[in-house]
Design a protein around this motif. Structure first.
Motif, mmCIF file in Angstrom:
data_model
loop_
_atom_site.group_PDB
_atom_site.id
_atom_site.type_symbol
_atom_site.label_atom_id
_atom_site.label_comp_id
_atom_site.label_asym_id
_atom_site.label_seq_id
_atom_site.Cartn_x
_atom_site.Cartn_y
_atom_site.Cartn_z
ATOM 1 N N VAL A 143 0.838 -1.204 0.000
ATOM 2 C CA VAL A 143 0.000 0.000 0.000
ATOM 3 C C VAL A 143 0.870 1.250 0.000
ATOM 4 O O VAL A 143 0.592 2.217 -0.737
ATOM 5 C CB VAL A 143 -0.955 -0.020 1.224
ATOM 6 N N ARG A 144 1.927 1.234 0.795
ATOM 7 C CA ARG A 144 2.821 2.409 0.833
ATOM 8 C C ARG A 144 3.497 2.631 -0.516
ATOM 9 O O ARG A 144 3.689 3.771 -0.958
ATOM 10 C CB ARG A 144 3.869 2.227 1.943
ATOM 11 N N ALA A 145 3.859 1.516 -1.173
ATOM 12 C CA ALA A 145 4.496 1.656 -2.481
ATOM 13 C C ALA A 145 3.532 2.273 -3.493
ATOM 14 O O ALA A 145 3.916 3.121 -4.317
ATOM 15 C CB ALA A 145 4.982 0.293 -2.965
ATOM 16 N N LEU A 146 2.272 1.838 -3.447
ATOM 17 C CA LEU A 146 1.294 2.385 -4.386
ATOM 18 C C LEU A 146 0.915 3.829 -4.066
ATOM 19 O O LEU A 146 0.420 4.554 -4.951
ATOM 20 C CB LEU A 146 0.035 1.502 -4.378
ATOM 21 N N ASP A 147 1.123 4.255 -2.841
ATOM 22 C CA ASP A 147 0.795 5.626 -2.456
ATOM 23 C C ASP A 147 1.829 6.644 -2.957
ATOM 24 O O ASP A 147 1.605 7.855 -2.842
ATOM 25 C CB ASP A 147 0.686 5.731 -0.926
ATOM 26 N N GLN A 148 2.944 6.148 -3.493
ATOM 27 C CA GLN A 148 3.975 7.080 -3.987
ATOM 28 C C GLN A 148 3.505 7.723 -5.303
ATOM 29 O O GLN A 148 2.555 7.282 -5.950
ATOM 30 C CB GLN A 148 5.296 6.335 -4.189
ATOM 31 N N ASP A 149 4.224 8.759 -5.655
ATOM 32 C CA ASP A 149 3.887 9.481 -6.890
ATOM 33 C C ASP A 149 4.004 8.551 -8.095
ATOM 34 O O ASP A 149 4.754 7.577 -8.094
ATOM 35 C CB ASP A 149 4.822 10.680 -7.063
ATOM 36 N N ASP A 150 3.271 8.886 -9.130
ATOM 37 C CA ASP A 150 3.244 8.050 -10.329
ATOM 38 C C ASP A 150 4.624 7.924 -10.971
ATOM 39 O O ASP A 150 4.940 6.894 -11.568
ATOM 40 C CB ASP A 150 2.266 8.633 -11.353
ATOM 41 N N ASP A 151 5.440 8.981 -10.870
ATOM 42 C CA ASP A 151 6.756 8.941 -11.512
ATOM 43 C C ASP A 151 7.838 8.389 -10.590
ATOM 44 O O ASP A 151 9.015 8.340 -10.947
ATOM 45 C CB ASP A 151 7.159 10.344 -11.984
ATOM 46 N N ALA A 152 7.452 7.929 -9.392
ATOM 47 C CA ALA A 152 8.431 7.383 -8.437
ATOM 48 C C ALA A 152 8.816 5.968 -8.842
ATOM 49 O O ALA A 152 8.001 5.212 -9.380
ATOM 50 C CB ALA A 152 7.850 7.388 -7.031
ATOM 51 N N ASP A 153 10.073 5.653 -8.605
ATOM 52 C CA ASP A 153 10.566 4.313 -8.892
ATOM 53 C C ASP A 153 10.268 3.421 -7.679
ATOM 54 O O ASP A 153 10.918 3.539 -6.630
ATOM 55 C CB ASP A 153 12.068 4.353 -9.177
ATOM 56 N N ILE A 154 9.283 2.552 -7.824
ATOM 57 C CA ILE A 154 8.875 1.701 -6.695
ATOM 58 C C ILE A 154 9.425 0.280 -6.807
ATOM 59 O O ILE A 154 9.086 -0.579 -5.989
ATOM 60 C CB ILE A 154 7.337 1.644 -6.595
ATOM 61 N N ARG A 155 10.241 0.050 -7.802
ATOM 62 C CA ARG A 155 10.748 -1.306 -7.996
ATOM 63 C C ARG A 155 11.537 -1.786 -6.777
ATOM 64 O O ARG A 155 11.381 -2.936 -6.343
ATOM 65 C CB ARG A 155 11.627 -1.356 -9.244
ATOM 66 N N GLY A 156 12.361 -0.942 -6.237
ATOM 67 C CA GLY A 156 13.169 -1.339 -5.076
ATOM 68 C C GLY A 156 12.291 -1.713 -3.894
ATOM 69 O O GLY A 156 12.549 -2.702 -3.187
ATOM 70 N N GLY A 157 11.230 -0.912 -3.705
ATOM 71 C CA GLY A 157 10.321 -1.223 -2.591
ATOM 72 C C GLY A 157 9.586 -2.532 -2.807
ATOM 73 O O GLY A 157 9.380 -3.310 -1.870
ATOM 74 N N LEU A 158 9.184 -2.770 -4.081
ATOM 75 C CA LEU A 158 8.493 -4.022 -4.361
ATOM 76 C C LEU A 158 9.408 -5.225 -4.184
ATOM 77 O O LEU A 158 8.985 -6.279 -3.686
ATOM 78 C CB LEU A 158 7.930 -3.994 -5.782
ATOM 79 N N GLU A 159 10.665 -5.076 -4.600
ATOM 80 C CA GLU A 159 11.613 -6.179 -4.423
ATOM 81 C C GLU A 159 11.836 -6.468 -2.938
ATOM 82 O O GLU A 159 11.915 -7.630 -2.519
ATOM 83 C CB GLU A 159 12.931 -5.842 -5.106
ATOM 84 N N SER A 160 11.916 -5.411 -2.143
ATOM 85 C CA SER A 160 12.088 -5.585 -0.703
ATOM 86 C C SER A 160 10.858 -6.271 -0.086
ATOM 87 O O SER A 160 10.984 -7.150 0.773
ATOM 88 C CB SER A 160 12.322 -4.228 -0.041
ATOM 89 N N THR A 161 9.680 -5.891 -0.563
ATOM 90 C CA THR A 161 8.448 -6.504 -0.054
ATOM 91 C C THR A 161 8.379 -7.978 -0.436
ATOM 92 O O THR A 161 7.940 -8.831 0.352
ATOM 93 C CB THR A 161 7.227 -5.763 -0.612
#
Length: 231
Positions: A143-161
């Motif tokens: 949920v926190r990863a999806l709450d980031q801005d659209d242009d944010a790189d969330i790959r690192g957070g998803l890999e950690s999750t």
């Protein structure tokens, strides 16, 4: 017979008196015999009652009046009967005690089964509760990863999750079934979706369409794979 009428009457009276006397004597003898039989029956009945109640002389005592050797054998038999009756009474008491103990044991076992079933249910509920508590942290991270801005790189957070989720599965003894290309097909752990052209050896895993999961040597979900036709 005399021709004198008076003498004839006298003779008839004498004969009648003789017959009456004979009948009276016969009746007296019959009555005496009946009384003797009654006394004998009474004596026999009294003896039987004496044996039944244990009062008075025993069978061996009565036999001893006629034959000492036979009386000794009868006395031995009477003693044997008394011993057998005592053994029977003891066996009946033991059987009743064993029956009572068996009923108590059965009741204890039923209570144990109920307690064991309740304990298993509690353990299962607590294990499920613990698993859910750890899984919800993974959801929070997503949920926190999806709450980031659209242009944010969330790959690192998803890999950690994902790593955190894999760690939880590992703690639960869950293994991922993800065979490498070229691996032999295992019908117990792999579900063949189709056969495809591949540079892998024929009849081996060409690619994994969807990984499977195995827990404590039990396949929860088979891995969906494609199988190589060979070159």
């Amino acid at each position: 017979m005399s021709d004198d009428p008076a003498e004839s009457v006298t003779d008839a009276n004498a004969e009648s008196e003789t017959d009456a006397a004979s009948d009276a004597a016969a009746q007296a003898a019959e009555d005496a015999a009946t009384d003797a039989d009654g006394e004998a029956s009474s004596a026999e009945s009294a003896a039987e009652q004496s044996d039944a109640t244990g009062d008075g002389p025993t069978v061996a005592d009565r036999v001893a009046e006629y034959d000492d050797d036979l009386a000794a054998e009868v006395a031995a038999l009477e003693a044997r009967v008394a011993d057998l009756e005592a053994e029977r009474d003891e066996a009946e008491a033991t059987a009743e005690e064993l029956q009572s103990r068996l009923k108590r044991t059965q009741a204890d076992f039923q209570n144990y089964k109920k307690r064991a079933k309740k304990r298993q249910s509690q353990i299962k509920e607590r294990a499920t509760e613990d698993f859910v508590e750890r899984v919800v942290t993974v959801r929070d991270n997503l949920v926190r990863a999806l709450d980031q801005d659209d242009d944010a790189d969330i790959r690192g957070g998803l890999e950690s999750t994902l790593k955190e989720f894999d760690r939880i599965l590992e703690d639960e003894n869950v293994e991922i079934i993800d065979p490498e290309p070229g691996t032999d097909v295992d019908p117990n752990r792999h579900e063949v979706m189709m056969r495809v052209d591949s540079d892998q050896p024929a009849d081996t895993v060409a690619d994994v369409f969807q990984p499977g999961y195995e827990m404590a040597d039990k396949v929860i979900r088979a891995a969906q794979i494609t199988v190589s036709k060979g070159e």
